[in-house]
Write a protein that holds these residues in place. Structure first.
Motif, PDB file in Angstrom:
ATOM      1  N   UNK A   1      50.554 -51.250  23.928  1.00 53.68           N
ATOM      2  CA  UNK A   1      51.243 -50.630  25.051  1.00 53.68           C
ATOM      3  C   UNK A   1      51.008 -49.140  25.011  1.00 53.68           C
ATOM      4  N   UNK A   2      50.428 -48.603  26.048  1.00 53.95           N
ATOM      5  CA  UNK A   2      50.151 -47.170  26.086  1.00 53.95           C
ATOM      6  C   UNK A   2      51.445 -46.381  26.032  1.00 53.95           C
ATOM      7  N   UNK A 147      45.044 -51.627  17.143  1.00 55.92           N
ATOM      8  CA  UNK A 147      44.702 -51.575  15.727  1.00 55.92           C
ATOM      9  C   UNK A 147      44.636 -50.155  15.174  1.00 55.92           C
ATOM     10  N   UNK A 148      44.444 -49.179  16.049  1.00 57.00           N
ATOM     11  CA  UNK A 148      44.374 -47.808  15.577  1.00 57.00           C
ATOM     12  C   UNK A 148      45.709 -47.169  15.267  1.00 57.00           C
ATOM     13  N   UNK A 149      46.809 -47.801  15.635  1.00 58.39           N
ATOM     14  CA  UNK A 149      48.146 -47.244  15.391  1.00 58.39           C
ATOM     15  C   UNK A 149      48.707 -47.784  14.078  1.00 58.39           C
ATOM     16  N   UNK A 150      49.347 -46.925  13.293  1.00 59.91           N
ATOM     17  CA  UNK A 150      49.874 -47.310  11.984  1.00 59.91           C
ATOM     18  C   UNK A 150      51.354 -47.659  12.104  1.00 59.91           C
ATOM     19  N   UNK A 151      51.629 -48.875  12.515  1.00 56.00           N
ATOM     20  CA  UNK A 151      53.013 -49.306  12.686  1.00 56.00           C
ATOM     21  C   UNK A 151      53.718 -49.521  11.350  1.00 56.00           C
ATOM     22  N   UNK A 183      41.396 -57.773  24.814  1.00 60.88           N
ATOM     23  CA  UNK A 183      41.665 -56.444  25.374  1.00 60.88           C
ATOM     24  C   UNK A 183      42.244 -55.511  24.318  1.00 60.88           C
ATOM     25  N   UNK A 184      43.154 -56.026  23.520  1.00 63.39           N
ATOM     26  CA  UNK A 184      43.692 -55.265  22.400  1.00 63.39           C
ATOM     27  C   UNK A 184      44.910 -54.412  22.698  1.00 63.39           C
ATOM     28  N   UNK A 185      45.240 -54.223  23.966  1.00 65.74           N
ATOM     29  CA  UNK A 185      46.450 -53.477  24.350  1.00 65.74           C
ATOM     30  C   UNK A 185      46.917 -54.010  25.702  1.00 65.74           C
ATOM     31  N   UNK A 256      53.314 -60.940  15.023  1.00 70.17           N
ATOM     32  CA  UNK A 256      52.407 -59.787  14.945  1.00 70.17           C
ATOM     33  C   UNK A 256      52.664 -58.820  16.097  1.00 70.17           C
ATOM     34  N   UNK A 257      52.826 -59.352  17.305  1.00 72.60           N
ATOM     35  CA  UNK A 257      53.069 -58.493  18.469  1.00 72.60           C
ATOM     36  C   UNK A 257      54.335 -57.671  18.287  1.00 72.60           C
ATOM     37  N   UNK A 258      55.400 -58.297  17.812  1.00 68.45           N
ATOM     38  CA  UNK A 258      56.653 -57.574  17.612  1.00 68.45           C
ATOM     39  C   UNK A 258      56.512 -56.502  16.537  1.00 68.45           C
ATOM     40  N   UNK A 259      55.711 -56.785  15.498  1.00 66.67           N
ATOM     41  CA  UNK A 259      55.494 -55.803  14.438  1.00 66.67           C
ATOM     42  C   UNK A 259      54.641 -54.629  14.912  1.00 66.67           C
ATOM     43  N   UNK A 260      53.920 -54.812  15.996  1.00 67.93           N
ATOM     44  CA  UNK A 260      53.094 -53.737  16.547  1.00 67.93           C
ATOM     45  C   UNK A 260      53.874 -52.953  17.596  1.00 67.93           C
TER      46      UNK A 260
END
Length: 302
Positions: A1-2, A147-151, A183-185, A256-260
């Motif tokens: 999510x942007x 994937x580039x964000x460090x959650x 898409x990834x986001x 996984x989605x919730x953890x991101x």
């Protein structure tokens, strides 16, 4: 999510001239920041032959890799029938990277009440993206949304027992799912609509090759954030109808989605409220819905 964050400065004169040269206009008549007043920018140009609109995305040069991915992936998705803006030009400078695309007339605004048909069409779009043939394109392999964000670092800086428990629960688990284009986001804010129809999928800089659950889980979480837990099933139904098969590892990818997401949802909340015109949603509601979605996913995960 942007994210919605501090709005960057408007494009400078040289960047606008570059965009004009590609678009074929004589002057910029209007500049509109499409996310919290910032990038991407809608540029309306004028010239002897009339007027037109293009979209200029400005990112830090360190994010140029994402724009290169977007430029590679968008034609692939387009060939599969995914509606994407045409890339008109790109450039990397010392400090910024530029991506110029066509303007697609549509809106990101979403209804306050859940519309099952719209939610199913989002799920179906994820399935269409997944079956696209990447050919010889050199795309990154990804294992989670954004994937580039460090959650994990975000979780470490605060306390959220549910998220911590979820991370521990799936640690070391790797589903043996088939791989395709993702898409990834993918969330409703990366789509544009006209007459209840998706007319564009945008923001491809996190795309790559990975399991379908990356996009499906993101969309299911997004539906739950917007409308409550039950809405996520409409996304799943749409995906499975389009794919003509059952989705794999649904509970895992929901976790996984919730953890991101940031623990307090932070700028994600602002992105949803402003980007999709949902002022009825506040951060407290969104966190409660995210946590309910995660609790349900953990109960289903084996």
């Amino acid at each position: 999510m942007s994210h919605a964050g501090t709005a960057p400065a408007l494009p400078n004169a040289e960047q606008l001239m570059w965009a004009l040269q590609i678009a074929g206009g004589d002057a910029i008549a209007e500049i509109t920041g499409l996310r919290a007043g910032g990038s991407p920018f809608l540029l309306r140009w004028v010239g002897d032959d009339g007027t037109g609109r293009v979209v200029l995305r400005i990112d830090d040069a360190t994010e140029a890799g994402g724009e290169a991915v977007a430029e590679s992936v968008m034609p692939i998705a387009d060939r599969q029938g995914v509606p994407v803006p045409n890339v008109l030009g790109s450039r990397i400078d010392d400090e910024v990277s530029l991506l110029l695309t066509e303007w697609i007339d549509g809106t990101r605004a979403q209804p306050v009440e859940a519309d099952p048909a719209r939610l199913e069409s989002l799920g179906a779009m994820a399935a269409v993206i997944f079956r696209a043939d990447p050919g010889e394109a050199q795309l990154p392999h990804i294992s989670r949304p954004m994937q580039g964000a460090d959650f994990a670092a975000m979780r470490a800086s605060g306390t959220h027992p549910l998220l911590e428990r979820a991370a521990e629960r799936i640690a070391g688990y790797e589903p043996d799912d088939r791989i395709g284009l993702v898409h990834g986001d993918l969330w409703v804010g990366s789509t544009m609509w006209r007459d209840d129809r998706i007319v564009a999928v945008t923001d491809w800089d996190s795309a790559g090759l990975g399991p379908a659950g990356i996009d499906l889980g993101s969309l299911r979480l997004d539906a739950a954030l917007g409308y409550g837990l039950e809405a996520s099933d409409h996304v799943l139904h749409g995906w499975e109808a389009e794919a003509a098969r059952e989705a794999e590892s649904v509970a895992y990818w929901d976790v996984v989605a919730a953890l991101c997401t940031p623990p307090d949802l932070g700028s994600f909340a602002g992105a949803r409220i402003t980007g999709t015109e949902r002022p009825d949603l506040d951060r407290q509601t969104l966190v409660a819905r995210r946590d309910a979605f995660l609790e349900d996913a953990l109960a289903r995960f084996e």
